[in-house]
Design a protein around this motif. Structure first.
Motif, PDB file in Angstrom:
ATOM      1  N   ARG B 262      47.928  52.890  58.860  1.00 40.22           N
ATOM      2  CA  ARG B 262      46.650  52.749  58.135  1.00 40.22           C
ATOM      3  C   ARG B 262      46.573  51.344  57.537  1.00 40.22           C
ATOM      4  O   ARG B 262      47.550  50.608  57.536  1.00 40.22           O
ATOM      5  CB  ARG B 262      46.507  53.794  57.035  1.00 40.22           C
ATOM      6  N   GLY B 263      45.422  50.987  57.055  1.00 37.35           N
ATOM      7  CA  GLY B 263      45.241  49.649  56.489  1.00 37.35           C
ATOM      8  C   GLY B 263      45.800  49.552  55.093  1.00 37.35           C
ATOM      9  O   GLY B 263      46.067  50.554  54.433  1.00 37.35           O
ATOM     10  N   HIS B 264      45.977  48.321  54.679  1.00 36.90           N
ATOM     11  CA  HIS B 264      46.540  48.096  53.348  1.00 36.90           C
ATOM     12  C   HIS B 264      45.510  48.215  52.232  1.00 36.90           C
ATOM     13  O   HIS B 264      45.863  48.259  51.074  1.00 36.90           O
ATOM     14  CB  HIS B 264      47.206  46.715  53.282  1.00 36.90           C
ATOM     15  N   CYS B 265      44.217  48.193  52.572  1.00 35.75           N
ATOM     16  CA  CYS B 265      43.197  48.305  51.526  1.00 35.75           C
ATOM     17  C   CYS B 265      43.184  49.713  50.979  1.00 35.75           C
ATOM     18  O   CYS B 265      42.973  50.671  51.721  1.00 35.75           O
ATOM     19  CB  CYS B 265      41.816  47.942  52.051  1.00 35.75           C
ATOM     20  N   ILE B 266      43.417  49.834  49.686  1.00 33.31           N
ATOM     21  CA  ILE B 266      43.472  51.171  49.086  1.00 33.31           C
ATOM     22  C   ILE B 266      42.114  51.569  48.534  1.00 33.31           C
ATOM     23  O   ILE B 266      41.970  52.560  47.841  1.00 33.31           O
ATOM     24  CB  ILE B 266      44.539  51.224  47.975  1.00 33.31           C
ATOM     25  N   ASP B 267      41.102  50.734  48.814  1.00 34.56           N
ATOM     26  CA  ASP B 267      39.725  51.040  48.425  1.00 34.56           C
ATOM     27  C   ASP B 267      39.597  51.291  46.927  1.00 34.56           C
ATOM     28  O   ASP B 267      38.869  52.170  46.490  1.00 34.56           O
ATOM     29  CB  ASP B 267      39.196  52.250  49.225  1.00 34.56           C
ATOM     30  N   CYS B 268      40.349  50.519  46.126  1.00 33.48           N
ATOM     31  CA  CYS B 268      40.322  50.720  44.678  1.00 33.48           C
ATOM     32  C   CYS B 268      39.101  50.039  44.056  1.00 33.48           C
ATOM     33  O   CYS B 268      38.792  50.272  42.901  1.00 33.48           O
ATOM     34  CB  CYS B 268      41.586  50.129  44.056  1.00 33.48           C
ATOM     35  N   LYS B 269      38.422  49.180  44.822  1.00 33.68           N
ATOM     36  CA  LYS B 269      37.223  48.460  44.387  1.00 33.68           C
ATOM     37  C   LYS B 269      37.475  47.524  43.210  1.00 33.68           C
ATOM     38  O   LYS B 269      36.558  47.145  42.484  1.00 33.68           O
ATOM     39  CB  LYS B 269      36.101  49.436  44.042  1.00 33.68           C
ATOM     40  N   ALA B 270      38.735  47.144  43.022  1.00 29.38           N
ATOM     41  CA  ALA B 270      39.050  46.181  41.956  1.00 29.38           C
ATOM     42  C   ALA B 270      38.386  44.836  42.247  1.00 29.38           C
ATOM     43  O   ALA B 270      37.972  44.130  41.329  1.00 29.38           O
ATOM     44  CB  ALA B 270      40.566  45.996  41.837  1.00 29.38           C
ATOM     45  N   CYS B 271      38.302  44.511  43.558  1.00 26.23           N
ATOM     46  CA  CYS B 271      37.684  43.234  43.910  1.00 26.23           C
ATOM     47  C   CYS B 271      36.216  43.221  43.535  1.00 26.23           C
ATOM     48  O   CYS B 271      35.688  42.205  43.055  1.00 26.23           O
ATOM     49  CB  CYS B 271      37.862  42.939  45.392  1.00 26.23           C
ATOM     50  N   ILE B 272      35.526  44.353  43.690  1.00 27.34           N
ATOM     51  CA  ILE B 272      34.101  44.426  43.343  1.00 27.34           C
ATOM     52  C   ILE B 272      33.942  44.366  41.830  1.00 27.34           C
ATOM     53  O   ILE B 272      33.070  43.667  41.317  1.00 27.34           O
ATOM     54  CB  ILE B 272      33.468  45.717  43.898  1.00 27.34           C
ATOM     55  N   ALA B 273      34.824  45.087  41.140  1.00 24.80           N
ATOM     56  CA  ALA B 273      34.727  45.127  39.678  1.00 24.80           C
ATOM     57  C   ALA B 273      34.949  43.746  39.068  1.00 24.80           C
ATOM     58  O   ALA B 273      34.376  43.414  38.040  1.00 24.80           O
ATOM     59  CB  ALA B 273      35.743  46.108  39.115  1.00 24.80           C
ATOM     60  N   ALA B 274      35.790  42.936  39.725  1.00 27.28           N
ATOM     61  CA  ALA B 274      36.111  41.615  39.165  1.00 27.28           C
ATOM     62  C   ALA B 274      35.053  40.576  39.496  1.00 27.28           C
ATOM     63  O   ALA B 274      35.016  39.501  38.895  1.00 27.28           O
ATOM     64  CB  ALA B 274      37.466  41.147  39.686  1.00 27.28           C
ATOM     65  N   CYS B 275      34.179  40.881  40.474  1.00 27.38           N
ATOM     66  CA  CYS B 275      33.286  39.837  40.995  1.00 27.38           C
ATOM     67  C   CYS B 275      32.131  39.539  40.041  1.00 27.38           C
ATOM     68  O   CYS B 275      31.394  40.449  39.660  1.00 27.38           O
ATOM     69  CB  CYS B 275      32.713  40.275  42.345  1.00 27.38           C
ATOM     70  N   PRO B 276      31.957  38.290  39.654  1.00 27.33           N
ATOM     71  CA  PRO B 276      30.866  37.959  38.734  1.00 27.33           C
ATOM     72  C   PRO B 276      29.486  38.049  39.379  1.00 27.33           C
ATOM     73  O   PRO B 276      28.487  38.033  38.672  1.00 27.33           O
ATOM     74  CB  PRO B 276      31.177  36.518  38.315  1.00 27.33           C
ATOM     75  N   THR B 277      29.413  38.109  40.730  1.00 32.48           N
ATOM     76  CA  THR B 277      28.098  38.319  41.330  1.00 32.48           C
ATOM     77  C   THR B 277      27.970  39.723  41.904  1.00 32.48           C
ATOM     78  O   THR B 277      26.970  40.045  42.528  1.00 32.48           O
ATOM     79  CB  THR B 277      27.791  37.275  42.436  1.00 32.48           C
ATOM     80  N   GLY B 278      29.001  40.550  41.696  1.00 30.51           N
ATOM     81  CA  GLY B 278      28.917  41.963  42.031  1.00 30.51           C
ATOM     82  C   GLY B 278      28.919  42.287  43.510  1.00 30.51           C
ATOM     83  O   GLY B 278      28.379  43.296  43.928  1.00 30.51           O
ATOM     84  N   LEU B 279      29.505  41.413  44.331  1.00 30.03           N
ATOM     85  CA  LEU B 279      29.471  41.698  45.763  1.00 30.03           C
ATOM     86  C   LEU B 279      30.788  42.287  46.239  1.00 30.03           C
ATOM     87  O   LEU B 279      31.766  42.350  45.496  1.00 30.03           O
ATOM     88  CB  LEU B 279      29.136  40.424  46.548  1.00 30.03           C
ATOM     89  N   ASP B 280      30.776  42.756  47.471  1.00 26.47           N
ATOM     90  CA  ASP B 280      31.970  43.335  48.078  1.00 26.47           C
ATOM     91  C   ASP B 280      32.485  42.336  49.106  1.00 26.47           C
ATOM     92  O   ASP B 280      31.914  42.198  50.189  1.00 26.47           O
ATOM     93  CB  ASP B 280      31.610  44.674  48.735  1.00 26.47           C
TER      94      ASP B 280
END
Lengths: 288, 479
Positions: B262-280
């Motif tokens: 399986r992939g390493h992305c655990i889909d925790c959405k931490a990257c989205i939460a940290a983004c100042p423009t709210g993107l994925d």
């Protein structure tokens, strides 16, 4: 609104207007726009109170600040006059020669003189004093009718030329042809002679030379160098105000001379302005 | 009329999207640290800059960086620029533009992510929100909460602190345009000029609105640079990249579980939460991404927690990503024709500017031919032209000068109010000023070959021996 009909597609209320089955959606102005609109109206009420607003039968409501743009202008003019007064009082006190020799005063006078010249003199003498050929003398060359020193220029501006000011520059050249003082033949001869002098090749021993000596030298001088005391221009140059330095031109002037006149500016302008004008005209190139 | 149910399929797509307030989660990490350092440095330049002193001698301003609009001078430490030399500003702007191209080509939107005032002030304003309300979750629920005393109080404190920062921002701008130590108290006592207050309101108010409410909207919809910076990328540019080949298929994960198959992305959405423009960022590089790299920090934390290799989101180029996906060694190419050309252009312009500033002439002449009259014939038959002759004396000492003309046989100069000896007019120019003279040149008629004859004004500095030659035209009658 009477009909609160909702458009099924967009979900927006209609205005109730209908043309050929086409209905208009009610899309009001944005709220922020409406707020600004009302704010402007409220703001304008403040204006009514503070500034002159409503016309009355005898005048207008002055407002509690009693503002008047004319008074503001007058105040500004007073301030400006006060700012200039330190310079103007110096210029008032000094002679034109003293102003010319003081670098700061001269620069101030040149700036003021340029404006005054544009307002009062340029109509005839042209921008930069170029003159109008055949009518008004060029002030930028070094040939003068009434003298090119600072004092001469100041005198000419103050009292003018051939006007009703008792101190104005005054002289009359006789109409040698009109009044029958010289015959047509004699005028032709003297005109040929003067034209030769103007081109710096004087026709010595010509009959015109004798006529010139008899009739013209008294004002235009030996060698036709001119005489500023009577406003007689030098004829030994190609520079002319009223004619061309040709035989025909001179003949016309001898037959029926053109002579200029100029208002007495001392009656219209204050002394400081005239001094500034003298300094400026002197700087145009011909000052002596 | 029949009651028609709105046909969902036929409904036109609504093109308007309501603004969603973005509350990024605070992240610790390399890039976050870099951003703090950059912020401190930029703030220091902005706010301390105007107070740095630089001695230029008596009578000259001692502010190191000063744009003196009324005095018509710009000062930058040892450099002093007159309005006539505004081309140095052109050079500066060219360098700034090219530097933006270069950094975009090499490492993506470095400007947007780290250096832009919009980013820096937004960061600062968010810091205020975090201190007063709390991190992401608390701020989101704070926004949703009904208005009560606590919310009013906290909101007031936030707005007050924002206003203070905005005021400082506006002051920072204005103080570069006047003596900082004089202007600063004047602003608070109401003695500064209307222009100062206008710019204070424009810059300070702009900061308040843009960093308070505009935020990522400015980057996405307003800013033209963000659009063309994307056009400056190529496949070798370092951008914030998600390693889809390693991350997918994504899915939730528990600690210590096996990531086989399986992939390493655990889909925790931490990257989205940290983004100042709210993107994925996992959707790939996109317009809204300002390249701030905070998602890299966020993801790295997660990777560490799950003992996976860092860099699922990382600074990388498209070419390198493709290589890595195939298991090859990725090669970085910061030196390629595009970047080398940008760098060369910057070096060239900078070189020209340094040369210009090093060998900058401190005396310049500007000559305006009198147009009315163009020329005058004198009683002697000679012709004369008038000129307004200006000497820009850019040193602080008075200069003693001599002016003469050459190029036409027998040409002579005369300066109104000044004496001429041996054919040379003695003039002087005060220090740090423009001296204006009315100059007449007289030439014999037979030396004028056409209606316009070129000649040269020669200005000598009698003390230093510097000579400034300037060509001028002598006008005469048509021949």
């Amino acid at each position: 609104m009477a009909s609160a009909e909702k458009d099924p597609i967009s979900g927006i209320y209609t205005t109730g207007h209908e043309w050929d089955g086409i209905k208009e959606l009610n899309t009001p102005m944005p709220r922020w726009w409406v707020y600004v609109f009302w704010a402007c109206i409220i703001w304008s009420i403040g204006y009514w109170v503070v500034y002159p607003t409503w016309p009355t039968t005898t005048g207008f409501t002055p407002g509690i600040w009693h503002y008047s743009s004319r008074e503001e202008l007058e105040k500004e003019l007073v301030n400006q006059k006060a700012a200039r007064s330190q310079w103007l009082s110096k210029i008032d006190a000094a002679s034109v020669e003293e102003i010319e020799n003081d670098k700061a005063l001269r620069n101030y006078a040149l700036a003021g003189g340029r404006i005054a010249f544009g307002e009062n003199c340029a109509a005839c003498h042209g921008t930069g004093g170029v003159g109008t050929p055949g009518a008004y003398p060029n002030l930028a060359d070094d040939v003068w009718l009434w003298g090119g020193t600072l004092a001469d220029i100041q005198q000419t501006i103050t009292h003018g030329v051939r006007n009703d000011d008792p101190d104005s520059r005054n002289s009359v050249m006789p109409s040698f042809g009109e009044d029958g003082l010289l015959t047509a033949e004699q005028i032709k001869q003297v005109a040929d002679y003067v034209a030769s002098v103007s081109h710096k090749t004087p026709a010595a021993g010509s009959p015109g030379e004798a006529i010139f000596a008899e009739n013209c030298v008294v004002c235009h001088g030996e060698g036709a160098v001119g005489n500023k005391d009577v406003g007689a221009p030098p004829l030994n140059t190609l520079v002319r105000t009223f004619t061309k330095p040709t035989s025909e031109g001179v003949a016309g002037q001898v037959t029926k001379p053109k002579m200029g006149s100029m208002p007495s500016w001392g009656r219209r302008l204050d002394k400081a302005t005239i001094k500034e004008l003298a300094i400026y005209v002197h700087s145009l190139g011909g000052g002596q | 009329m029949n009651a028609v149910e709105p046909d969902v399929a036929k409904q036109p797509e609504n093109l308007y999207e309501e603004t969603k307030r973005i509350h990024p989660r605070t992240i610790r990490g390399t890039f976050r640290s870099i951003k703090w350092v950059v912020m401190v440095v930029l703030m220091a330049v902005w706010h301390v800059g105007p107070f740095i002193r630089w001695d230029r001698g008596a009578g000259a301003p001692d502010q190191a960086i000063l744009i003196d609009m009324t005095g018509r001078r710009a000062y930058f430490f040892g450099i002093e620029i007159w309005p006539q030399e505004v081309y140095y500003i052109t050079g500066l702007l060219l360098i700034a533009g090219l530097a933006l191209f270069l950094m975009s080509a090499v490492a993506g939107r470095l400007w947007c992510g780290f250096l832009c005032f919009q980013t820096v002030y937004t960061d600062l304003f968010m810091l205020v929100e975090r201190v007063v309300v709390g991190d992401r979750g608390k701020r989101i629920s704070f926004d949703r909460r009904k208005w009560d005393l606590d919310k009013v109080a906290r909101k007031t404190v936030i707005l007050f602190l924002w206003a203070l920062i905005s005021l400082a921002c506006g002051l920072g701008f204005c103080l570069f345009f006047g003596d900082a130590f004089t202007l600063l108290p004047q602003i608070f006592t109401g003695d500064a000029g209307a222009g100062v207050y206008t710019f204070l309101i424009i810059v300070g108010g702009g900061c308040f609105m843009m960093a308070g409410w505009g935020r990522e909207q400015v980057c996405i919809y307003v800013c033209p640079y963000s659009r063309f910076q994307s056009a400056m990328f190529d496949e070798h540019s370092m951008i914030v990249a998600y390693e889809a080949w390693r991350g997918e298929p994504r899915g939730a994960a528990r600690k210590n579980q096996s990531f086989e198959g399986r992939g390493h992305c655990i889909d925790c959405k931490a990257c989205i939460a940290a983004c100042p423009t709210g993107l994925d960022i996992r959707m790939g590089n996109q317009l809204a991404c300002i390249g701030c790299a905070l998602c890299i920090d966020a993801c790295d934390q997660m990777m560490d927690r799950y003992k996976l290799p860092r860099g699922l989101i990382s600074y990388d180029s498209i070419i390198a990503q493709e290589a890595r996906a195939e298991g090859k060694v990725a090669k970085m190419r910061p030196f390629r024709s595009r970047t080398v050309i940008y760098a060369a252009m910057i070096a060239f312009i900078a070189g020209v500017m340094v040369y210009g500033l090093t060998f900058r002439s401190t005396m310049e002449v500007s000559i305006l031919h009198e147009r009315s009259p163009l020329y005058v014939q004198l009683g002697s038959g000679d012709f004369r032209n008038g000129y307004t002759y200006k000497v820009l004396n850019m040193v602080r000492q008075e200069r003693r000068l001599a002016l003469h003309a050459e190029g036409i046989q027998g040409i002579a100069v005369d300066v109104v109010g000044e004496t001429v000896t041996e054919g040379k007019a003695k003039i002087s120019a005060d220090g740090d000023s423009v001296a204006t003279f009315r100059v007449y040149a007289t030439a014999p008629e037979n030396e004028l070959k056409s209606h316009a004859t070129p000649f040269t004004f020669v200005l000598e500095d009698l003390d230093s021996g510097t000579i400034v030659r300037s060509t001028a035209t002598f006008m005469g009658p048509d021949k």
